[in-house]
Design an enzyme around this catalytic site. Sequence first.
Site, short mmCIF file in Angstrom:
data_model
loop_
_atom_site.label_atom_id
_atom_site.label_comp_id
_atom_site.label_asym_id
_atom_site.label_seq_id
_atom_site.Cartn_x
_atom_site.Cartn_y
_atom_site.Cartn_z
N HIS A 46 -10.00 1.95 0.17
CA HIS A 46 -9.85 0.87 1.15
C HIS A 46 -10.92 0.94 2.26
O HIS A 46 -10.63 0.66 3.42
CB HIS A 46 -8.44 0.92 1.76
CG HIS A 46 -7.93 -0.39 2.25
ND1 HIS A 46 -8.48 -1.06 3.32
CD2 HIS A 46 -6.93 -1.18 1.80
CE1 HIS A 46 -7.82 -2.19 3.53
NE2 HIS A 46 -6.87 -2.28 2.61
N GLU A 58 -11.62 -3.91 -3.06
CA GLU A 58 -10.70 -2.89 -3.57
C GLU A 58 -10.47 -3.12 -5.06
O GLU A 58 -9.78 -4.07 -5.44
CB GLU A 58 -9.37 -2.96 -2.82
CG GLU A 58 -9.49 -2.82 -1.30
CD GLU A 58 -8.33 -3.51 -0.60
OE1 GLU A 58 -7.18 -3.05 -0.78
OE2 GLU A 58 -8.56 -4.51 0.11
N HIS A 110 0.80 -1.24 0.00
CA HIS A 110 0.00 0.00 0.00
C HIS A 110 0.83 1.28 0.00
O HIS A 110 0.52 2.25 0.69
CB HIS A 110 -0.96 0.01 1.20
CG HIS A 110 -2.07 -1.00 1.10
ND1 HIS A 110 -2.51 -1.53 -0.10
CD2 HIS A 110 -2.84 -1.57 2.06
CE1 HIS A 110 -3.51 -2.38 0.14
NE2 HIS A 110 -3.72 -2.42 1.43
#
Length: 359
Positions: free
Chosen positions: A186, A324, A112
Site C-alpha cells: 500500500h 495495489e 484491509h
Amino acid sequence: MCFGGPSHGQDQMQVEDFDTIQLYTLENASGAKVKITNYGAIVTSIVVPDRDGNLADVALGYDSVEKYINAVDKPYFGAIVGRYGNRIAKGQFQLGGETYSLATNNGPNHLHGGVIGFDKVVWEATPAMVDGHPALKLAYLAKDGEEGYPGNLNVEVTYEWTDANELIVRYEATTDKATPVNLTQHTYFNLAGEGSGDILDHQLMLNASKFTPVDETLIPTGELRSVEGTPFDFRSAKAIGKDIAVENEQLKYGLGYDHNFVLDQPDENKMVVAARVSEPTTGRTLEIRTTEPGIQFYCGNFLDGRLIGKSGRPYVHRGGFCLETQHFPDSPNQPSFPSAILEADEKYDTTTLFQFGAK
C-alpha cells in the site's frame, strides 16, 4: 537501528513489542535505496534518481513508528495489508457452510484486514540475499480467529532490491483451514518526490480493458465493465487529472479514482505489465508487473494536508497515488470473481515488481 521507542498510551502488548521494531535499508550499487520496518512490513522510503541523476524519496511516509501508529485517518502508508486487502461487504462472508463476521471498519464494510490488520503488527525480520541482491524476509503468524478469519495463516513477504532499481515483492502463505487471503502493498507514490504537491500531472497507463464498478459504499456490483468511452480508460497513457473531474457516478462514489481494474492477462499466474507511470518534470518512471488479476488505483482522494510527511511538508489532496496489485474486492462474496480462498493443502504464492527508471 531502532525505529522509535515505546509510545505512551498504547496497550501493553504494543509497548513490549516496540523493543523489536527495526528499520532496515536495502541499498544497491548506484546508491538507490529502500527502507523497510518490521512494524507493518512498511516501506518507509524509496530513494531513486531522476533523469539528471538527482536522488529523491518517492514514497509517502514518516520518520518514526509513533507517527505511523498515531496518524489520523490511518492511511496505510507503505504497509502490507491483509489478511484481506481491500473491502469485504458488510464484514461477512460464508465459507464451508459457516458465516464469518469481521470488523466493519470502513462504513458498513470491512477494510484491509480489520482493526489490527497486518499493517499494525510486528513482523519477524531476517535480512537475506536473493539472487545476489539485498533482501528482507518478513514473517508473521496470523492465528485462527484473528480479526474473525478462520485458520492459522503463516505469511512470509520478501522484499528484494536489485541494481536495476526493481523492488520485487513476493508473498507466500499457508493455512491449516480454508481462508480468504488477499495481500497487497500500500505505498503511496509521488514520482516528483514525496511532499512535492499533487500527482495529477503524472501520466498513467493501466493494462486493463475492464474495471469493477462499485456501489456508494465502494463494494463491487459484480459487473466487469468496459473502460471504453469512460474516464477509466487508461489503456493509453494520460494525465491522472485529465478526466478526474468529469461528471461520472463512479468518480462520485470514489471521490475520484478508487477502483479495481481487471488486468488484461494472456496467461493466468504469469507476470504481466499492470501499469506504467511517468512524471514529466523529473522524468522518473515506474513500471509495475504482477501475477495478480487486478490492480486498485487510488489517487489520494482522502489526503487533505493534515498529515505531515518526513520532509516536514503536508501531504495535500491527491498528493500520492497507490497501485495495489490484488484479487478483486469482496471476492469471498462474489463467486464470479477469481477465487481468493486459500485451501489448507495449497500455497499462496504471488509476486509484484516495481521498477523505477527515468527518461
